[in-house]
Scaffold this motif. Structure first.
Motif, PDB file in Angstrom:
ATOM      1  N   PRO A  87       0.801  -1.384  -0.015  1.00  0.00           N
ATOM      2  CA  PRO A  87      -0.003  -0.023   0.104  1.00  0.00           C
ATOM      3  C   PRO A  87       0.792   1.308  -0.060  1.00  0.00           C
ATOM      4  CG  PRO A  87       0.035  -1.122   2.030  1.00  0.00           C
ATOM      5  CD  PRO A  87       0.705  -2.082   1.096  1.00  0.00           C
ATOM      6  N   PHE A  88       2.187   1.398   0.464  1.00  0.00           N
ATOM      7  CA  PHE A  88       2.926   2.481   0.555  1.00  0.00           C
ATOM      8  C   PHE A  88       4.357   1.978   0.214  1.00  0.00           C
ATOM      9  CE2 PHE A  88      -0.135   2.993   4.112  1.00  0.00           C
ATOM     10  CZ  PHE A  88      -0.749   3.983   3.727  1.00  0.00           C
ATOM     11  N   PHE A  89       5.007   3.128  -0.400  1.00  0.00           N
ATOM     12  CA  PHE A  89       6.516   2.863  -0.438  1.00  0.00           C
ATOM     13  C   PHE A  89       7.030   4.294  -0.293  1.00  0.00           C
ATOM     14  CE2 PHE A  89       4.865   3.795  -4.802  1.00  0.00           C
ATOM     15  CZ  PHE A  89       5.586   4.516  -5.425  1.00  0.00           C
ATOM     16  N   VAL A  90       8.285   4.025  -0.158  1.00  0.00           N
ATOM     17  CA  VAL A  90       9.304   5.350   0.311  1.00  0.00           C
ATOM     18  C   VAL A  90      10.515   5.437  -0.502  1.00  0.00           C
ATOM     19  CG1 VAL A  90      10.719   6.612   2.041  1.00  0.00           C
ATOM     20  CG2 VAL A  90       8.466   5.637   2.654  1.00  0.00           C
ATOM     21  N   ASN A  91      10.810   6.538  -1.379  1.00  0.00           N
ATOM     22  CA  ASN A  91      11.688   6.754  -2.363  1.00  0.00           C
ATOM     23  C   ASN A  91      12.604   7.796  -1.458  1.00  0.00           C
ATOM     24  OD1 ASN A  91      10.990   4.957  -4.295  1.00  0.00           O
ATOM     25  ND2 ASN A  91      10.142   6.598  -5.436  1.00  0.00           N
ATOM     26  N   VAL A  92      13.924   7.426  -1.306  1.00  0.00           N
ATOM     27  CA  VAL A  92      14.891   8.275  -0.844  1.00  0.00           C
ATOM     28  C   VAL A  92      15.679   8.946  -1.973  1.00  0.00           C
ATOM     29  CG1 VAL A  92      16.744   8.657   0.813  1.00  0.00           C
ATOM     30  CG2 VAL A  92      14.973   6.896   1.127  1.00  0.00           C
ATOM     31  N   ILE A  93      15.657  10.129  -2.248  1.00  0.00           N
ATOM     32  CA  ILE A  93      16.410  10.810  -3.491  1.00  0.00           C
ATOM     33  C   ILE A  93      17.362  11.433  -2.971  1.00  0.00           C
ATOM     34  CG2 ILE A  93      15.915  12.352  -5.415  1.00  0.00           C
ATOM     35  CD1 ILE A  93      13.864   9.896  -5.309  1.00  0.00           C
ATOM     36  N   GLY A  94      18.515  10.598  -2.882  1.00  0.00           N
ATOM     37  CA  GLY A  94      19.914  11.091  -2.648  1.00  0.00           C
ATOM     38  C   GLY A  94      20.251  12.321  -3.902  1.00  0.00           C
ATOM     39  N   HIS A  95      20.731  13.593  -3.495  1.00  0.00           N
ATOM     40  CA  HIS A  95      20.907  14.202  -4.771  1.00  0.00           C
ATOM     41  C   HIS A  95      22.051  15.285  -4.124  1.00  0.00           C
ATOM     42  CE1 HIS A  95      18.879  17.801  -7.287  1.00  0.00           C
ATOM     43  NE2 HIS A  95      20.304  17.428  -7.705  1.00  0.00           N
ATOM     44  N   ALA A  96      23.277  15.358  -4.635  1.00  0.00           N
ATOM     45  CA  ALA A  96      24.200  16.442  -4.524  1.00  0.00           C
ATOM     46  C   ALA A  96      24.583  17.288  -5.707  1.00  0.00           C
ATOM     47  CB  ALA A  96      25.484  15.564  -4.327  1.00  0.00           C
ATOM     48  N   GLY A  97      24.489  18.571  -5.502  1.00  0.00           N
ATOM     49  CA  GLY A  97      24.989  19.441  -6.915  1.00  0.00           C
ATOM     50  C   GLY A  97      26.245  19.383  -7.119  1.00  0.00           C
ATOM     51  N   ALA A  98      27.153  18.885  -5.929  1.00  0.00           N
ATOM     52  CA  ALA A  98      28.501  18.823  -6.090  1.00  0.00           C
ATOM     53  C   ALA A  98      29.019  17.467  -5.933  1.00  0.00           C
ATOM     54  CB  ALA A  98      29.086  20.059  -5.302  1.00  0.00           C
ATOM     55  N   ALA A  99      30.098  17.179  -6.811  1.00  0.00           N
ATOM     56  CA  ALA A  99      30.607  15.759  -6.674  1.00  0.00           C
ATOM     57  C   ALA A  99      31.161  15.479  -5.162  1.00  0.00           C
ATOM     58  CB  ALA A  99      31.728  15.613  -7.578  1.00  0.00           C
ATOM     59  N   GLU A 100      31.815  16.403  -4.690  1.00  0.00           N
ATOM     60  CA  GLU A 100      32.243  16.082  -3.339  1.00  0.00           C
ATOM     61  C   GLU A 100      31.505  15.628  -2.037  1.00  0.00           C
ATOM     62  OE1 GLU A 100      32.398  20.656  -3.881  1.00  0.00           O
ATOM     63  OE2 GLU A 100      32.878  18.754  -5.091  1.00  0.00           O
ATOM     64  N   ARG A 101      30.137  16.181  -2.433  1.00  0.00           N
ATOM     65  CA  ARG A 101      29.297  15.466  -1.332  1.00  0.00           C
ATOM     66  C   ARG A 101      28.326  14.442  -1.715  1.00  0.00           C
ATOM     67  NH1 ARG A 101      28.017  21.277  -1.779  1.00  0.00           N
ATOM     68  NH2 ARG A 101      26.083  20.884  -2.900  1.00  0.00           N
ATOM     69  N   PHE A 102      28.827  13.737  -2.749  1.00  0.00           N
ATOM     70  CA  PHE A 102      28.150  12.620  -3.359  1.00  0.00           C
ATOM     71  C   PHE A 102      28.286  11.335  -2.317  1.00  0.00           C
ATOM     72  CE2 PHE A 102      28.020   8.536  -5.614  1.00  0.00           C
ATOM     73  CZ  PHE A 102      26.556   8.491  -5.938  1.00  0.00           C
ATOM     74  N   THR A 103      29.363  11.264  -1.724  1.00  0.00           N
ATOM     75  CA  THR A 103      29.770  10.244  -0.900  1.00  0.00           C
ATOM     76  C   THR A 103      28.926  10.356   0.495  1.00  0.00           C
ATOM     77  OG1 THR A 103      31.879   9.906  -1.375  1.00  0.00           O
ATOM     78  CG2 THR A 103      31.493   8.958   0.645  1.00  0.00           C
ATOM     79  N   ALA A 104      28.776  11.576   1.197  1.00  0.00           N
ATOM     80  CA  ALA A 104      27.892  11.880   2.193  1.00  0.00           C
ATOM     81  C   ALA A 104      26.528  11.677   1.884  1.00  0.00           C
ATOM     82  CB  ALA A 104      28.258  13.050   2.863  1.00  0.00           C
ATOM     83  N   VAL A 105      26.057  11.901   0.934  1.00  0.00           N
ATOM     84  CA  VAL A 105      24.483  11.689   0.286  1.00  0.00           C
ATOM     85  C   VAL A 105      24.267  10.137   0.014  1.00  0.00           C
ATOM     86  CG1 VAL A 105      23.011  11.993  -1.734  1.00  0.00           C
ATOM     87  CG2 VAL A 105      24.276  14.115  -0.875  1.00  0.00           C
ATOM     88  N   ARG A 106      25.258   9.515  -0.545  1.00  0.00           N
ATOM     89  CA  ARG A 106      25.077   7.989  -0.635  1.00  0.00           C
ATOM     90  C   ARG A 106      24.676   7.457   0.754  1.00  0.00           C
ATOM     91  NH1 ARG A 106      29.966   5.505  -3.387  1.00  0.00           N
ATOM     92  NH2 ARG A 106      30.720   5.703  -1.293  1.00  0.00           N
ATOM     93  N   ASP A 107      25.896   7.549   1.507  1.00  0.00           N
ATOM     94  CA  ASP A 107      25.841   7.273   2.995  1.00  0.00           C
ATOM     95  C   ASP A 107      24.358   7.405   3.848  1.00  0.00           C
ATOM     96  OD1 ASP A 107      28.231   6.097   2.422  1.00  0.00           O
ATOM     97  OD2 ASP A 107      29.248   7.669   3.683  1.00  0.00           O
TER      98      ASP A 107
END
Length: 455
Positions: A375-395
């Motif tokens: 009945p429900f689902f949750v999407n987590v949209i990790g989104h970084a405007g700069a490459a250096e923040r990608f690892t933190a966003v992925r974690d």
């Protein structure tokens, strides 16, 4: 893999171009929507029609070359491109034919959903497309395809009538309920790897104007709003698709200046029934609490379909995951809200969706899309405007899924998996995975097209 590949032979067999490293256009077309994906194919075959696709596939089969297919290039895991493979670029194959009397659209495999909407909306017709209109039809449909019309009209995959497919040996077939029914089953939610779909034929529905909008609340209101959402949505009419979005408030004129840049939770909805009925039906949900601001009205469906495009620009760095839920209970809300409210990048979002309706009405094994009864689902949209923040966003994205895991089903939706490994292991239940594996072995015995063979 053989050395000395005769690329000139491929070029002479195509109407389109063959791009190789060093070509400026190669650098552009190897890039996909997700800027975090940086892979280099051996070459790119720009196909102009189904004959080009067949020629490219036969060439790859003779040379034992692995292949990927780029439709819209929007898949977050980057299935359109891989190192040391031949990319089949269908971007120029975006023609659409609409039969308004039969309510059918024939759509080439490189089209985007905004292309489909532009062709069908003048006739007051539509079918379920992505929440973002720049999504390609091919990957979206083969991953199931949830969107603003799903509860009334079904998934994109549910509206597929037939598909023209070039198989891994270069043969062309038409898959439908009556012909190659096993392949047709797999194309509807199986996440690809069975052949190159050069044309999709979709069922259309009467959809012209919709009542749609968004109401922003302070993030502190999220627990109460989630409880209202879980109370209201199970009995909601099928014409309603709504979602709650944890986001950062943009500088919109209907929001107070002090809210700009602050973490908020927004209720967004699309009502595709009679427009004048929408405000009355939705009032218990849309009038909940004390919102910061709202924007709503009756508009063309195609306009609402593009409303969220600015939040998903090409070239930014993305990492997604998804959780499927039987309930939005208080324990889950307690796990979700603190993390959704404190992302490492303000561009990150969390989307809380409901399903049911026409999605759940289709029997579970009728297509390869599983967990359609959730009945429900949750999407987590990790989104970084700069490459250096990608690892933190992925974690952060992974951490949120881990926090929800005790309250969720084991699987993920194919179109929201951030990694190929997750797609291969978690996008389907075990019985469906076994069936899909057997069908890939049958239709692509050497694994040339299968994007999941390394998963």
């Amino acid at each position: 893999m053989p050395t000395g590949i005769a690329w000139q032979e491929l070029a002479e067999g195509l109407r389109g171009r063959v791009l190789q490293p060093g070509d400026a256009e190669y650098e552009r077309r190897r890039r996909v929507w997700n800027g975090a994906i940086d892979r280099r194919p051996l070459a790119i075959a720009q196909c102009l029609d189904a004959d080009d696709v067949g020629a490219a596939v036969r060439f790859a089969a003779r040379a034992s070359l692995p292949m990927t297919v780029r439709g819209g290039g929007h898949n977050v895991a980057g299935l359109a491109v891989r190192d040391d493979a031949l990319m089949l670029d269908l971007g120029a194959m975006n023609r659409i034919e609409v039969d308004p009397q039969a309510r059918i659209a024939r759509v080439e495999g490189g089209a985007l959903w905004r292309d489909v909407d532009a062709a069908t909306q003048p006739h007051g017709l539509a079918t379920t497309g992505g929440f973002v209109s720049t999504t390609g039809v091919g990957g979206f449909t083969q991953g199931g395809g949830v969107g603003w019309l799903m509860r009334r009209c079904g998934l994109a995959a549910d509206n597929l009538i037939e598909a023209d497919v070039v198989l891994a040996d270069g043969r062309s077939v038409v898959a439908s309920e009556r012909r190659h029914a096993d392949l047709f089953w797999a194309l509807r939610g199986g996440a690809g790897g069975f052949g190159v779909v050069t044309r999709f034929c979709y069922r259309l529905h009467a959809v012209g104007e919709v009542y749609a909008g968004v109401v922003f609340h302070p993030v502190e209101a999220a627990p109460g709003l989630l409880r209202k959402f879980r109370e209201f949505t199970p009995g909601a009419p099928e014409a309603l698709v709504a979602m709650l979005v944890f986001t950062t408030a943009p500088p919109l004129p209907f929001l107070p200046p002090e809210a700009h840049g602050q973490r908020v939770v927004a209720l967004a909805w699309c009502w595709s029934g009679e427009p004048e009925q929408g405000p009355l039906v939705l009032a218990p949900l849309t009038n909940h609490g004390q919102p910061l601001g709202r924007h709503e009205g009756v508009m063309p469906y195609a306009a609402w379909q593009q409303a969220f495009d600015p939040s998903a620009p090409a070239g930014d760095h993305y990492y997604w995951t998804t959780s499927q839920l039987d309930a939005l209970d208080d324990a889950l809300i307690g796990a979700l809200v603190p993390l959704a409210a404190t992302p490492p990048d303000p561009l990150c979002e969390v989307h809380v969706h409901h399903m049911g309706g026409a999605v759940a009405a289709v029997p579970g094994g009728a297509t390869a899309f599983t967990n359609r009864d959730a009945p429900f689902f949750v999407n987590v949209i990790g989104h970084a405007g700069a490459a250096e923040r990608f690892t933190a966003v992925r974690d952060w994205t992974r951490g949120l899924r881990t926090a929800l895991a005790p309250h969720a089903r084991a699987g993920m939706q194919p179109n929201f998996t951030g990694e190929t490994g997750d797609l291969g292991k978690l996008a389907h239940d075990s019985a469906t995975r076994v069936k899909l594996s057997a069908l890939r072995a049958h239709y692509d015995p050497y694994g040339l097209l299968a994007p999941l063979r390394d998963a």
